[in-house]
Design an enzyme around this catalytic site. Structure first.
Site, mmCIF file in Angstrom:
data_model
loop_
_atom_site.group_PDB
_atom_site.id
_atom_site.type_symbol
_atom_site.label_atom_id
_atom_site.label_comp_id
_atom_site.label_asym_id
_atom_site.label_seq_id
_atom_site.Cartn_x
_atom_site.Cartn_y
_atom_site.Cartn_z
ATOM 1 N N LYS A 36 -5.265 -12.668 0.928
ATOM 2 C CA LYS A 36 -4.091 -11.984 0.742
ATOM 3 C C LYS A 36 -3.885 -11.041 1.764
ATOM 4 O O LYS A 36 -4.746 -9.884 1.743
ATOM 5 C CB LYS A 36 -3.694 -11.395 -0.739
ATOM 6 C CG LYS A 36 -2.536 -10.825 -0.974
ATOM 7 C CD LYS A 36 -2.481 -10.276 -2.515
ATOM 8 C CE LYS A 36 -1.004 -9.657 -2.870
ATOM 9 N NZ LYS A 36 -1.242 -8.366 -2.058
ATOM 10 N N THR B 266 -8.117 -9.680 -1.205
ATOM 11 C CA THR B 266 -7.483 -8.741 -0.413
ATOM 12 C C THR B 266 -7.911 -8.485 0.854
ATOM 13 O O THR B 266 -9.116 -7.862 0.932
ATOM 14 C CB THR B 266 -7.034 -7.629 -1.099
ATOM 15 O OG1 THR B 266 -6.229 -8.076 -2.386
ATOM 16 C CG2 THR B 266 -6.079 -6.687 -0.721
ATOM 17 N N ASP C 176 4.662 -12.194 0.001
ATOM 18 C CA ASP C 176 5.313 -11.302 -1.039
ATOM 19 C C ASP C 176 5.717 -10.026 -0.142
ATOM 20 O O ASP C 176 5.735 -10.201 0.979
ATOM 21 C CB ASP C 176 4.071 -10.966 -2.124
ATOM 22 C CG ASP C 176 2.833 -10.101 -1.517
ATOM 23 O OD1 ASP C 176 3.125 -9.525 -0.386
ATOM 24 O OD2 ASP C 176 1.928 -9.911 -2.408
ATOM 25 N N ARG D 61 5.730 -4.997 -7.830
ATOM 26 C CA ARG D 61 6.468 -3.720 -8.374
ATOM 27 C C ARG D 61 7.431 -4.231 -9.396
ATOM 28 O O ARG D 61 7.630 -3.548 -10.549
ATOM 29 C CB ARG D 61 7.300 -2.929 -7.328
ATOM 30 C CG ARG D 61 6.195 -2.103 -6.423
ATOM 31 C CD ARG D 61 7.110 -1.352 -5.641
ATOM 32 N NE ARG D 61 6.245 -0.597 -4.560
ATOM 33 C CZ ARG D 61 5.995 -1.071 -3.282
ATOM 34 N NH1 ARG D 61 6.382 -2.080 -3.215
ATOM 35 N NH2 ARG D 61 5.185 0.025 -2.637
ATOM 36 N N HIS E 29 1.338 -5.823 1.921
ATOM 37 C CA HIS E 29 0.557 -4.954 0.720
ATOM 38 C C HIS E 29 1.935 -4.456 0.009
ATOM 39 O O HIS E 29 1.860 -3.020 -0.320
ATOM 40 C CB HIS E 29 -0.329 -4.120 1.153
ATOM 41 C CG HIS E 29 -1.322 -3.997 -0.191
ATOM 42 N ND1 HIS E 29 -2.473 -4.668 -0.028
ATOM 43 C CD2 HIS E 29 -1.214 -3.196 -1.149
ATOM 44 C CE1 HIS E 29 -3.181 -3.954 -1.214
ATOM 45 N NE2 HIS E 29 -2.471 -3.489 -1.734
ATOM 46 N N TYR F 114 3.312 6.567 -7.637
ATOM 47 C CA TYR F 114 2.186 5.918 -7.139
ATOM 48 C C TYR F 114 2.335 4.341 -7.027
ATOM 49 O O TYR F 114 1.983 3.525 -6.237
ATOM 50 C CB TYR F 114 0.999 5.997 -8.346
ATOM 51 C CG TYR F 114 -0.250 5.238 -8.016
ATOM 52 C CD1 TYR F 114 -1.249 5.533 -6.909
ATOM 53 C CD2 TYR F 114 -0.581 4.075 -8.334
ATOM 54 C CE1 TYR F 114 -2.435 4.429 -6.685
ATOM 55 C CE2 TYR F 114 -1.530 2.947 -8.330
ATOM 56 C CZ TYR F 114 -2.485 3.492 -7.294
ATOM 57 O OH TYR F 114 -3.556 2.585 -6.748
ATOM 58 N N ARG G 36 -1.615 8.130 1.820
ATOM 59 C CA ARG G 36 -0.299 8.216 0.562
ATOM 60 C C ARG G 36 -0.251 9.918 0.397
ATOM 61 O O ARG G 36 -0.816 10.511 -0.609
ATOM 62 C CB ARG G 36 -0.756 7.575 -0.337
ATOM 63 C CG ARG G 36 -0.746 6.141 -0.128
ATOM 64 C CD ARG G 36 -1.019 5.300 -1.344
ATOM 65 N NE ARG G 36 -1.046 3.587 -1.207
ATOM 66 C CZ ARG G 36 -1.704 3.021 -1.759
ATOM 67 N NH1 ARG G 36 -2.407 3.407 -3.000
ATOM 68 N NH2 ARG G 36 -1.743 1.522 -1.546
ATOM 69 N N GLY H 23 8.494 -6.915 -1.111
ATOM 70 C CA GLY H 23 9.845 -6.345 -1.124
ATOM 71 C C GLY H 23 10.933 -7.121 -2.000
ATOM 72 O O GLY H 23 12.175 -6.825 -1.789
ATOM 73 N N SER I 279 -6.322 -7.908 -11.258
ATOM 74 C CA SER I 279 -7.028 -6.841 -10.164
ATOM 75 C C SER I 279 -8.270 -6.501 -10.641
ATOM 76 O O SER I 279 -8.703 -6.470 -11.600
ATOM 77 C CB SER I 279 -6.244 -5.697 -10.178
ATOM 78 O OG SER I 279 -6.600 -4.695 -9.389
#
Length: 382
Positions: free
Chosen positions: A260, A161, A315, A339, A284, A30, A170, A317, A112
């Site tokens: 964003k 966002t 942002d 991440r 994202h 996830y 997904r 990667g 968040s």
């Protein structure tokens, strides 16, 4: 000084592999994977790798500064910890742990909307400079009440966002059985047994302390356990968010306002005309639209069009300090990290996230030295 437990973590990929071992398979996928065929995940990486930064030689780099100014505030690093849902599932009180790591590094932490820990607790227990990320609910009055709550808790910046008009596709979540609401299954049970450290230190600890986790920012009367469906459609993701909502937020919010998920020049210019303070050029983290361009593809054109009239962050990667340098060389004034710090918090809470931030800071510092860049403004693309 590096704690012995993290001495073997030498880069973000090391932290990622350690997080993969520790977390249940469904939960790791996830946070780690993208959407559909996941072309954008590899695309983000290829596009960053393709950016070359040529060094200036014979420059005195004995004194280098990573200090940045973001939204009028000086900070020791050009970083912000991005809003990431479910951090409280990768580590007990994971949002607080991330915020503590941000506070130690002197950078903001963005809470968040879907945090498992409330913005009030994060503010009280972390000492971090807080931003607050917003998903607009169908009931706009409840949305406005939420941002009032965030402001009262001390959040200085609101991050709307804008790249999630509908839920992403997904498919791996369907295959591995992970999703919200959480569902009990034989597969999930086996996954928990195969990851006893996480099961004991996160899930069982949460169950003992407060029961099944909930979204802490949902109103009490509509708050449900993550194992149950929402009690009201009022708090569903709004699919009719428009520039009128931006206007309304600009009127209501007293602090800085960021959009964003901008990937087009015309949208960046429209944001400017609505009094937005900054945008984040982002896809994202390749988690939503698999055919979206990478931020490095569009960032130069957006920077050229805005011409310094609005702050531009980026942002998606980032895995190395050189990636941060690449975004800055393309014109971003700061970079959000998602991440990478989640991997860190998954393996060691605030200390694990701090280890990742230290590694990225060290790599950026080395990259600047190699490039002959004494400060961030010296970073230039070939």
């Amino acid at each position: 000084m590096t704690k012995p437990a993290f001495a073997h973590i030498l880069n973000v990929e090391d932290a990622r592999r350690a997080a993969k071992r520790r977390l249940p398979h469904g939960l790791f996928e996830y946070l780690d994977r993208g959407s559909e065929d996941e072309l954008s995940i590899s695309g983000n990486r290829r596009q960053l790798d393709a950016i070359r930064l040529a060094p200036s030689v014979l420059v005195d780099v004995s004194q280098r500064s990573l200090e940045a100014e973001i939204l009028g505030h000086s900070q020791p690093l050009p970083l912000v910890i991005a809003p990431t849902a479910m951090a409280g599932l990768v580590w007990h009180d994971g949002e607080i742990a991330l915020a503590k790591a941000a506070a130690r590094a002197g950078i903001p932490f963005c809470v968040s909307t879907q945090s498992i820990t409330s913005v009030e607790r994060i503010a009280a227990e972390s000492g971090a400079k807080l931003w607050f990320q917003l998903y607009v609910w169908k009931n706009r009055q409840r949305t406005l009440a939420l941002i009032d709550r965030a402001w009262a808790a001390g959040a200085e910046t609101l991050v709307l966002t804008v790249d999630t008009a509908v839920g992403p596709n997904r498919e791996y979540n369907l295959r591995n059985g992970f999703g919200i609401p959480l569902k009990a299954s034989a597969r999930a049970g086996i996954d928990l047994m195969l990851h006893p450290r996480w099961t004991a230190s996160v899930m069982l600890r949460s169950l003992i302390a407060s029961g099944v986790p909930t979204y802490a920012h949902y109103p009490e009367e509509f708050r449900t356990q993550l194992g149950r469906s929402s009690l009201s459609d009022e708090l569903s993701l709004a699919t009719d968010v428009t520039w009128e909502d931006v206007r309304l937020l600009r009127q209501r919010w007293k602090g800085k306002l960021i959009l964003k998920g901008i990937l087009r020049v015309d949208d960046a210019l429209t944001a400017l005309s609505h009094g937005v303070d900054a945008i984040v050029v982002s896809n994202h983290g390749a988690r939503n639209l698999d055919c979206a361009p990478g931020p490095t593809e569009v960032l130069p054109a957006i920077v050229a069009a805005i011409g310094g009239r609005m702050e531009i962050l980026a942002d998606s990667g980032v895995r190395r300090g050189a990636d941060i340098a690449r975004f800055l060389a393309l014109g971003a004034s700061g970079v959000l990290i998602g991440r990478a710090t989640l991997y860190g918090v998954a393996i060691g809470g605030a200390d694990g996230a701090g280890r990742v931030l230290d590694l990225l800071s060290h790599e950026l510092n080395v990259t600047m030295g190699m490039l002959g860049a004494r400060n961030l403004a010296d970073l230039r693309r070939c």
